[in-house]
Design an enzyme around this catalytic site. Structure first.
Site, short mmCIF file in Angstrom:
data_model
loop_
_atom_site.label_atom_id
_atom_site.label_comp_id
_atom_site.label_asym_id
_atom_site.label_seq_id
_atom_site.Cartn_x
_atom_site.Cartn_y
_atom_site.Cartn_z
N ASP A 158 33.95 -7.32 14.04
CA ASP A 158 33.31 -8.29 13.14
C ASP A 158 33.93 -9.68 13.38
O ASP A 158 35.14 -9.82 13.53
CB ASP A 158 33.49 -7.86 11.68
CG ASP A 158 32.53 -8.56 10.74
OD1 ASP A 158 31.65 -7.89 10.18
OD2 ASP A 158 32.65 -9.79 10.57
N ILE A 159 33.07 -10.68 13.39
CA ILE A 159 33.52 -12.05 13.66
C ILE A 159 34.33 -12.61 12.50
O ILE A 159 35.10 -13.55 12.67
CB ILE A 159 32.27 -12.94 13.97
CG1 ILE A 159 32.63 -14.12 14.83
CG2 ILE A 159 31.56 -13.37 12.69
CD1 ILE A 159 31.42 -14.83 15.42
N ASN A 191 25.84 -1.99 3.78
CA ASN A 191 25.26 -2.81 2.73
C ASN A 191 23.75 -2.75 2.91
O ASN A 191 23.24 -2.98 4.02
CB ASN A 191 25.75 -4.26 2.85
CG ASN A 191 27.23 -4.39 2.54
OD1 ASN A 191 27.74 -3.71 1.65
ND2 ASN A 191 27.92 -5.25 3.26
N GLY A 206 24.83 -7.46 -0.46
CA GLY A 206 25.54 -8.32 0.49
C GLY A 206 25.05 -8.20 1.92
O GLY A 206 25.68 -8.74 2.83
N GLN A 207 23.92 -7.51 2.13
CA GLN A 207 23.42 -7.43 3.51
C GLN A 207 22.97 -8.81 3.96
O GLN A 207 22.18 -9.48 3.27
CB GLN A 207 22.26 -6.43 3.63
CG GLN A 207 21.80 -6.26 5.08
CD GLN A 207 20.77 -5.14 5.29
OE1 GLN A 207 20.37 -4.46 4.34
NE2 GLN A 207 20.34 -4.98 6.52
N SER A 208 23.48 -9.24 5.09
CA SER A 208 23.14 -10.58 5.60
C SER A 208 22.53 -10.52 6.99
O SER A 208 21.95 -11.50 7.45
CB SER A 208 24.38 -11.48 5.62
OG SER A 208 25.37 -10.94 6.48
N HIS A 250 23.85 -1.68 10.19
CA HIS A 250 25.20 -1.65 10.77
C HIS A 250 26.13 -0.95 9.81
O HIS A 250 26.07 -1.15 8.61
CB HIS A 250 25.70 -3.07 11.08
CG HIS A 250 25.48 -4.06 9.98
ND1 HIS A 250 24.25 -4.62 9.74
CD2 HIS A 250 26.32 -4.57 9.05
CE1 HIS A 250 24.34 -5.45 8.72
NE2 HIS A 250 25.60 -5.43 8.27
N HIS A 301 29.87 -0.77 8.68
CA HIS A 301 31.18 -1.42 8.75
C HIS A 301 32.24 -0.32 8.80
O HIS A 301 32.18 0.63 8.01
CB HIS A 301 31.44 -2.25 7.49
CG HIS A 301 30.55 -3.43 7.29
ND1 HIS A 301 30.95 -4.72 7.56
CD2 HIS A 301 29.28 -3.52 6.80
CE1 HIS A 301 29.97 -5.56 7.25
NE2 HIS A 301 28.94 -4.86 6.78
P1 AMP Z 1 26.44 -7.53 6.18
O1 AMP Z 1 26.85 -8.66 5.26
O2 AMP Z 1 26.72 -6.16 5.65
O3 AMP Z 1 25.00 -7.69 6.64
O4 AMP Z 1 27.37 -7.64 7.45
C1 AMP Z 1 27.10 -8.52 8.50
C2 AMP Z 1 28.40 -8.71 9.20
O5 AMP Z 1 28.13 -9.27 10.47
C3 AMP Z 1 29.38 -9.65 8.50
O6 AMP Z 1 30.59 -8.95 8.21
C4 AMP Z 1 29.59 -10.78 9.52
O7 AMP Z 1 30.91 -11.26 9.54
C5 AMP Z 1 29.20 -10.09 10.81
N1 AMP Z 1 28.75 -10.96 11.88
C6 AMP Z 1 27.86 -11.97 11.79
N2 AMP Z 1 27.66 -12.53 13.00
C7 AMP Z 1 28.46 -11.86 13.87
C8 AMP Z 1 28.71 -11.97 15.27
N3 AMP Z 1 28.09 -12.90 16.03
N4 AMP Z 1 29.61 -11.14 15.83
C9 AMP Z 1 30.25 -10.22 15.08
N5 AMP Z 1 30.04 -10.05 13.76
C10 AMP Z 1 29.16 -10.87 13.15
#
Ligand code: AMP
Length: 114
Positions: A30-31, A87, A93-95, A100, A102
């Protein structure tokens, strides 16, 4: 999916710190890590959210969980305990709209999560 960040990571169009890849899955760091080990495990196939899974995906989601176990072993976080999280939906909190898992570990985990 052309506009999906995680599809682009899976295909290598966008760079990531990968810890595993095979025909079905990619796992990368994760970034914005929330623990010393914070890895995202994704299917290569674009599926938007957890509730889009049906009986046809039972095998896929089972394999994903087994892969999380293997990566947790490889990363040395089994003895200390680890957490897996999906999520589902904005309220959770899904973004990123590509499922995916975690995988978090390397520090004590607290409950309830925020
Ligand atoms: P969620 O909020 O459950 O949808 O998780 C999305 C995750 O993706 C978050 O923890 C972000 O930090 C991660 N994320 C977003 N962009 C990247 C990226 N380019 N490389 C790795 N992780 C990322």
């Amino acid at each position: 999916m052309e506009d999906c960040l995680f599809c682009k990571i899976a295909s290598g169009q966008i760079p990531s710190d990968k810890v595993h890849e095979d025909e079905q899955f990619v796992a990368f760091r994760d970034i914005n890590p929330q623990a010393p080990i914070h890895i995202l495990i994704i299917p290569r196939r674009h599926i938007e959210r957890l509730t889009d899974l049906g009986p046809a995906e039972a095998e896929l989601i089972g394999q994903m969980t087994l892969l999380a176990n293997k990566i947790a072993q490889d990363q040395g976080i089994v003895a200390g305990g680890f957490r897996t999280v999906f999520n589902c939906g904005e309220g959770a909190g899904q973004s990123v709209w590509h499922i995916h898992m975690h995988l978090l570990g390397g520090r004590p985990m607290h409950w309830p999560p925020g």
